[in-house]
Every structure is written in C-alpha cells, then in structure tokens.
Enzyme design. Structure first.
Site, PDB file in Angstrom:
ATOM      1  N   ASP A 233       0.749  -1.041  -0.533  1.00 53.55           N
ATOM      2  CA  ASP A 233      -0.213   0.097  -0.087  1.00 53.55           C
ATOM      3  C   ASP A 233       0.900   1.450   0.058  1.00 53.55           C
ATOM      4  OD1 ASP A 233      -2.398   1.278  -0.283  1.00 53.55           O
ATOM      5  OD2 ASP A 233      -2.775   1.033   1.735  1.00 53.55           O
ATOM      6  N   LYS A 234       0.577   2.018  -0.533  1.00 53.23           N
ATOM      7  CA  LYS A 234       0.898   3.712   0.486  1.00 53.23           C
ATOM      8  C   LYS A 234      -0.541   4.265   0.674  1.00 53.23           C
ATOM      9  CE  LYS A 234      -0.052   6.294  -2.645  1.00 53.23           C
ATOM     10  NZ  LYS A 234      -1.613   8.229  -2.291  1.00 53.23           N
ATOM     11  N   HIS A 235       0.222   6.308   0.945  1.00 55.47           N
ATOM     12  CA  HIS A 235      -0.428   6.719   1.663  1.00 55.47           C
ATOM     13  C   HIS A 235       0.168   8.317   1.427  1.00 55.47           C
ATOM     14  CE1 HIS A 235      -3.514   7.872   4.523  1.00 55.47           C
ATOM     15  NE2 HIS A 235      -2.307   9.487   5.204  1.00 55.47           N
ATOM     16  N   SER A 236      -1.000   9.102   1.038  1.00 53.49           N
ATOM     17  CA  SER A 236      -0.708  10.335   0.984  1.00 53.49           C
ATOM     18  C   SER A 236      -1.247  10.920   1.842  1.00 53.49           C
ATOM     19  CB  SER A 236      -0.905  10.954  -1.018  1.00 53.49           C
ATOM     20  OG  SER A 236      -1.164  12.312  -0.371  1.00 53.49           O
TER      21      SER A 236
ATOM     22  N   THR B 118      -9.904  10.036  -1.255  1.00 47.24           N
ATOM     23  CA  THR B 118      -9.904   9.401  -2.462  1.00 47.24           C
ATOM     24  C   THR B 118     -11.534   8.537  -1.769  1.00 47.24           C
ATOM     25  OG1 THR B 118      -7.026   9.166  -2.038  1.00 47.24           O
ATOM     26  CG2 THR B 118      -9.797   6.970  -3.405  1.00 47.24           C
TER      27      THR B 118
ATOM     28  N   ARG C 146     -10.890  15.716  13.906  1.00 50.89           N
ATOM     29  CA  ARG C 146      -9.660  16.156  13.141  1.00 50.89           C
ATOM     30  C   ARG C 146      -9.966  17.589  11.912  1.00 50.89           C
ATOM     31  NH1 ARG C 146      -5.579  13.008  11.858  1.00 50.89           N
ATOM     32  NH2 ARG C 146      -4.424  14.465  11.071  1.00 50.89           N
TER      33      ARG C 146
ATOM     34  N   SER D 124      -2.573   8.073  12.766  1.00 55.82           N
ATOM     35  CA  SER D 124      -4.264   7.881  12.012  1.00 55.82           C
ATOM     36  C   SER D 124      -4.161   7.171  10.902  1.00 55.82           C
ATOM     37  CB  SER D 124      -4.299   8.978  11.712  1.00 55.82           C
ATOM     38  OG  SER D 124      -5.349   9.095  10.432  1.00 55.82           O
TER      39      SER D 124
ATOM     40  N   LYS E 252      -4.837   2.425  10.431  1.00 56.84           N
ATOM     41  CA  LYS E 252      -5.251   1.927   9.162  1.00 56.84           C
ATOM     42  C   LYS E 252      -4.187   1.135   8.755  1.00 56.84           C
ATOM     43  CE  LYS E 252      -5.816   5.838   7.122  1.00 56.84           C
ATOM     44  NZ  LYS E 252      -6.112   6.809   7.498  1.00 56.84           N
ATOM     45  N   LYS E 253      -3.311   1.180   7.959  1.00 55.35           N
ATOM     46  CA  LYS E 253      -2.172   0.199   7.219  1.00 55.35           C
ATOM     47  C   LYS E 253      -2.002  -0.984   8.083  1.00 55.35           C
ATOM     48  CE  LYS E 253      -2.755   3.253   4.159  1.00 55.35           C
ATOM     49  NZ  LYS E 253      -3.169   2.840   3.571  1.00 55.35           N
TER      50      LYS E 253
END
Length: 446
Positions: free
Chosen positions: A87-90, A127, A175, A190, A194-195
């Site tokens: 996975d990726k996260h921005s 997203t 938030r 945060s 999730k990850k």
C-alpha cells in the site's frame, strides 16, 4: 486497555495532556476505547485531540496511540494470497489522484492492495469522496466482500469500515473540523493504524510539502516521514518514503468527480499528466521493490509503466469498480457515468505573463467553498464541483487566457469560484524554475 490496569476517565486523560503530562499506554488505550464505545463524548474527543495537538505526543505516546487505534477493530491477515500485500499513503494534496492509478497498476504487476483510504481533510481532497462519484460504488464493503475483491482483482480502495480502525474513523472526522490536522503524532497514528489493520507486508509514504501541503516546510515533511517510519519499524512494517512537491496542484483538475475523470482518462491513455505520473511511477517502483516483486527501483518503474501502457491497469480498475458495485465500464464511459456540474465557466487571466505562483491551499479551499468538501463532519459533498484545465506554474498566458475552468452548482457559486481561483494565481513577468515533483527519497526503516 492493558490487562489488569484500572481505566482512566476521559476527562482525566484530557486534563493530564492539557497540563503537559506524558500519558502512559493505559491512559491512552482507555481513552481510545471510550471514544469507540461512546463513553467519551464528541466534545471530549475534540478536547483530547486539541490537547494532544497543542502539547504534543512523544514517541512512546505516539506508539501507544497507534497501537490502541489499531486494536480498536479487526486486523486483517491474507494467508491465501500469492503475492505481497502492499500500500501507499499520501499526507494529502490538491489534485492528488495517485491512489486511483497506483492501486490498479500495482495489482496488474502482481501485488495485492487493500487500500484503506480517507475522506477529504481540510483543504485536501479525499480518495473515498472521489470514488463515491461512481454510481453504486461501495466504499464500505463487508469484510468477506473486501477479501474477495482483493483476492480476485488484486486491489480494493475502501474506507474504514466499522471493523477496521474505528477509532481512526472517529478521530479523523473530528480533526477535519477542529483545526487539529497538522500534528505529526496524530497524523502518524492515523495513517499507521489503518495500514497496520490492513495487514500489509510493506508501505510507501508520500509526504507532501509546499504551500498546498499540511507540512509546508521540507524539514517538517522529513520529520513526519521519519516519525511514521520509526513507529512502523517498531510494528515490523517495512516502509519507504518520498517527499513530494505540493507548491501547485498535482494535476490539472481539483474536485472529486473531476479528478476521477482525469485519472480514468490517464488510465485509458486519453490524456497525460506528467507531474502526477512521475509520482505514480516513483511510489509504485518502491512498492514493487519493497514487496520483492522486482530487484531494483529501475525495474519496478519499467514494470509499472508497462502495466499502464498495456491497458492492464485500466482493466484492473474496471474490475475493482464492478466488484464493488459500480459499472463494469467506467474507464470507457466515465464521461457519461460521472456526474457533471450544470455551470462551467472559464476563469480568465487579467494580464499577460507567466504563471509565477499558485496558492495551492487556496485552490483546495475554493473547492470546499463550491461544495466539494466539508466544514462539518456531516456535510454532504457535491462531487460535481471544482476546477479543470488548471495551468501549471511557468505556463505562459495572455490577457483573457483561461487559468482554468470552474465547475459549479449555481451561477452565484461560479462567481465565487472564479474570484477564488483568480486570487490563487499570480501572473508575473517570469517564474522561478519548477522543481521535480519528487523532492527526496529515503528509507525510513533503517
């Protein structure tokens, strides 16, 4: 909550952090549990987050918060898959549709991507808000359906269900509307809760910096990346990171359905977005390398480009959308299937020159003002609104050249959007050289 320890009342946890005390793991765990079960009120959650924002959380507190948020729901495992779970996260930007392209591209390369994504936060797009512009798309599938889609398609972009990281879902919404977004410990917890709940084998971070990012200074962005990497390392999750430029929108569209349309057009080869594609390829290559699917960054980049140019990534996107309740031909028929705003107007430059600077944060808030984001957690989002055709920094303009096009629900809203975009753009005689979108890459797990 740690076994054998007495719970701490929510107001006591707030008081301790308000007064600058370090919270132990038991205090943090009991507060997270209280937030999820409803024993802590919305006001108390907001107060706790504000206290943490103002007083900060040290490394041990951040690890404890991340672990408690991860434990607040189920943690997935994927024993039946035949490839790495990636996975990726921005950290959030404007015109950032990387996930929509990257997830199916990684799936086409042999990885599996159970992407637990979020909604718009502050001035940045979400997203999930983009995907909910697709008729029928289920962003909160039951876990059996999520597992089946990941296994059969290779990717599923969904939100935090009631089972996965419910504490983060609660904190994230609060938030967004309490000015507690720009906190490195809260962002770290945060993202990683999730990850970690998704059962990943590897993670790649995209940490934005610039005037449209939450971490506007590069030093802040690096600090955040190292915070995430350190906590991830403690949890046994291999993680790489990029610092990327957000001094201008990542692509020429900003707004939910508009960004989705542009991403689908890119998957289909109908358009090209050089800055967006540079980030997609860099992150994807790192994901494939960390997952053991390639031996080098260069091999990963070549494999990802091949998946995109061959149409395999577009096919995976179509299959994912169909498996999650949407139409089976969204790539081919996005222009027909996605909602469109009734008012579309050009936003014209008032003088000749070049685009010298874009206030990217202002562009994001202009989308929110049009109805494309939230000012309260329960606000409805209009997926149709936003901007297209946004000129990049350095683009030459004449008086009367469109800086972009506003998409609005009403004539009055279009007037406001026009004024906001005009104010966000500075047309000058010259522009400084624009940096590459990839500013820095480093391994944060070493």
């Amino acid at each position: 909550m740690p076994e054998g320890q007495a719970p701490v009342l929510p107001q006591e946890a707030i008081r301790r952090k308000r007064d600058g005390m370090a919270l132990d793991a038991n205090t943090i765990a009991t507060f997270v549990e209280a937030a999820v079960t409803g024993r802590a009120s919305g006001e108390q959650v907001a107060a706790f987050l504000m206290a943490a924002f103002l007083r900060g959380l040290d490394r041990d507190e951040t690890v404890a918060l991340t672990q408690a948020m991860t434990r607040s729901g189920l943690r997935l495992a994927w024993p039946d898959l035949h490839g790495p779970v990636l996975d990726k996260h921005s950290t959030g930007g404007v015109g950032d549709a990387v996930s929509l392209i990257l997830a199916p591209a990684i799936a086409a390369c042999g990885g599996y991507v159970p992407m637990i994504s979020g909604r718009g936060l502050g001035h940045t797009g979400g997203t999930l808000d983009k995907l909910e512009a697709i008729p029928g798309y289920d962003t909160r599938p039951a876990l059996p359906r999520l597992r089946a889609v990941v296994r059969e398609v290779g990717c599923a972009i969904v939100g935090q269900t009631a089972d996965l990281a419910p504490a983060d879902r609660i904190f994230y919404a609060v938030r967004d509307v309490t000015a507690t977004v720009e906190s490195i410990p809260l962002i770290t917890a945060s993202i990683l809760s999730k990850k970690l709940a998704a059962g990943l084998d590897a993670l790649v971070m995209d940490v934005k910096t610039g005037n449209g990012a939450f971490m506007q200074g590069r030093a802040e962005a690096i600090t955040l990346a190292r915070s995430i990497g350190g906590v991830a390392r403690d949890a046994g999750l291999p993680t790489g990171a990029f610092v990327t430029d957000m001094d201008q929108p990542l692509m020429r569209a900003a707004g939910n359905a508009l960004e989705l349309r542009q991403a689908v057009d890119l998957l289909a080869g109908r358009t090209h977005e050089p800055r967006l594609m540079a980030v997609v390829v860099a992150l994807g290559a790192a994901m494939l390398r960390l997952g053991g699917l390639v031996d080098s960054h260069e091999a990963g980049a070549a494999r990802l480009v091949a998946a995109l140019s061959s149409g395999q990534a577009a096919e995976c996107f179509d299959r994912m959308v169909a498996a999650l309740g949407g139409p089976s031909d969204i790539v081919a028929r996005a222009a027909v299937l996605l909602p469109a705003a009734p008012v579309v107007r050009p936003v014209l430059a008032t003088r000749a020159g070049v685009v010298g600077r874009i206030d990217t944060r202002a562009v994001g808030f202009a989308v929110v003002a049009l109805g494309g984001g939230r000012t309260r957690p329960d606000d409805a989002v209009d997926p149709r609104v936003g901007f297209t055709g946004l000129l990049p920094v350095g683009a030459p303009v004449e008086a009367g050249t469109p800086l972009g096009f506003v998409h609005a629900a009403t004539d009055a809203a279009a007037v406001g959007g026009t004024a906001a975009l005009t104010a966000a753009y500075r047309v000058a005689d010259t522009a400084a050289p624009t940096p590459d979108p990839i500013l820095e890459q480093f391994d944060v797990t070493a």
